[in-house]
Design an enzyme around this catalytic site. Structure first.
Site, PDB file in Angstrom:
ATOM      1  CG  ASP A  31      -2.068   0.973   1.100  1.00  0.00           C
ATOM      2  OD1 ASP A  31      -3.223   0.523   1.036  1.00  0.00           O
ATOM      3  OD2 ASP A  31      -1.804   2.199   1.063  1.00  0.00           O
ATOM      4  CB  SER A  96     -10.836   5.297  -1.014  1.00  0.00           C
ATOM      5  OG  SER A  96      -9.652   4.557  -0.882  1.00  0.00           O
ATOM      6  CG  HIS A 101      -8.704  -3.118  -2.322  1.00  0.00           C
ATOM      7  ND1 HIS A 101      -9.612  -2.381  -3.060  1.00  0.00           N
ATOM      8  CD2 HIS A 101      -8.543  -2.444  -1.156  1.00  0.00           C
ATOM      9  CE1 HIS A 101      -9.970  -1.311  -2.372  1.00  0.00           C
ATOM     10  NE2 HIS A 101      -9.345  -1.325  -1.201  1.00  0.00           N
ATOM     11  CG  LEU A 102      -8.793  -9.706   0.375  1.00  0.00           C
ATOM     12  CD1 LEU A 102      -8.273 -11.124   0.646  1.00  0.00           C
ATOM     13  CD2 LEU A 102     -10.045  -9.437   1.202  1.00  0.00           C
TER      14      LEU A 102
HETATM   15  P1  5GP Z   1      -9.726   1.327   0.410  1.00  0.00           P
HETATM   16  O1  5GP Z   1      -9.826   2.637   1.119  1.00  0.00           O
HETATM   17  O2  5GP Z   1     -10.422   1.367  -0.923  1.00  0.00           O
HETATM   18  O3  5GP Z   1     -10.111   0.132   1.232  1.00  0.00           O
HETATM   19  O4  5GP Z   1      -8.181   1.102   0.156  1.00  0.00           O
HETATM   20  C1  5GP Z   1      -7.496   1.656  -0.923  1.00  0.00           C
HETATM   21  C2  5GP Z   1      -6.049   1.621  -0.571  1.00  0.00           C
HETATM   22  O5  5GP Z   1      -5.305   1.798  -1.750  1.00  0.00           O
HETATM   23  C3  5GP Z   1      -5.603   2.704   0.401  1.00  0.00           C
HETATM   24  O6  5GP Z   1      -5.038   2.101   1.555  1.00  0.00           O
HETATM   25  C4  5GP Z   1      -4.585   3.511  -0.395  1.00  0.00           C
HETATM   26  O7  5GP Z   1      -3.494   3.935   0.393  1.00  0.00           O
HETATM   27  C5  5GP Z   1      -4.159   2.528  -1.475  1.00  0.00           C
HETATM   28  N1  5GP Z   1      -3.769   3.128  -2.726  1.00  0.00           N
HETATM   29  C6  5GP Z   1      -4.453   4.086  -3.418  1.00  0.00           C
HETATM   30  N2  5GP Z   1      -3.809   4.379  -4.562  1.00  0.00           N
HETATM   31  C7  5GP Z   1      -2.705   3.581  -4.600  1.00  0.00           C
HETATM   32  C8  5GP Z   1      -1.645   3.440  -5.544  1.00  0.00           C
HETATM   33  O8  5GP Z   1      -1.592   4.092  -6.589  1.00  0.00           O
HETATM   34  N3  5GP Z   1      -0.676   2.535  -5.241  1.00  0.00           N
HETATM   35  C9  5GP Z   1      -0.706   1.790  -4.091  1.00  0.00           C
HETATM   36  N4  5GP Z   1       0.310   0.923  -3.908  1.00  0.00           N
HETATM   37  N5  5GP Z   1      -1.697   1.894  -3.195  1.00  0.00           N
HETATM   38  C10 5GP Z   1      -2.679   2.786  -3.438  1.00  0.00           C
END
Ligand code: 5GP
Ligand code: ZN
Length: 115
Positions: A31, A96, A101-102
């Site tokens: 992440d 977000s 994803h996990l």
């Molecule tokens: P969510 O909030 O959808 O559960 O998690 C999305 C995750 O994706 C967040 O923890 C955020 O830091 C990560 N993330 C967003 N954009 C990118 C990216 O371009 N590369 C990586 N490696 N992680 C990302």
């Protein structure tokens, strides 16, 4: 592949560095904004918006995603100490990025309940 999806681009190798793990079905990568000493994201290579859009034909894929997380936890040396797998889903779940994803989180004592 969804053209404007950042995780599809990561799975396709178009952005980001080499993944931590990749096979025909899933990709794992760190992440960009880690919330624990180990914070890995595991995604299906095919675009599924969230768990709400997964269906019966994705059953094996979702199982593979989870078992891959366990293998990575073992490889990273956190399996015995413990870890957390999270699938944020929809607005109230805090999702977000709209490619399923996990989160694999480990390396510190995680609190409960989550915020
Ligand atoms: P969510 O909030 O959808 O559960 O998690 C999305 C995750 O994706 C967040 O923890 C955020 O830091 C990560 N993330 C967003 N954009 C990118 C990216 O371009 N590369 C990586 N490696 N992680 C990302
Ligand atoms: Zn996608």
């Amino acid at each position: 592949m969804s053209q404007d999806c950042i995780f599809c681009k990561i799975a396709a190798g178009q952005i980001g560095g080499p993944p931590l793990f990749q096979d025909e079905h899933v990709t794992a990568f760190r992440d960009v904004n880690p919330q624990a000493p180990l914070h890995v994201l595991l995604i299906p290579n095919k675009h599924i918006v969230s768990l709400n859009e997964a269906n019966a034909e994705d059953q094996a894929l979702l199982g593979h995603l989870m078992l891959t997380a366990v293998k990575l936890a073992q490889a990273e040396g956190v399996a015995n100490g413990g870890y957390r797998l999270v699938a944020n889903t929809g607005p109230n779940g805090g999702q977000s990025v709209f490619h399923l994803h996990l989160h694999l989180l480990a390396g510190r004592r995680l609190t409960w309940p989550p915020g």
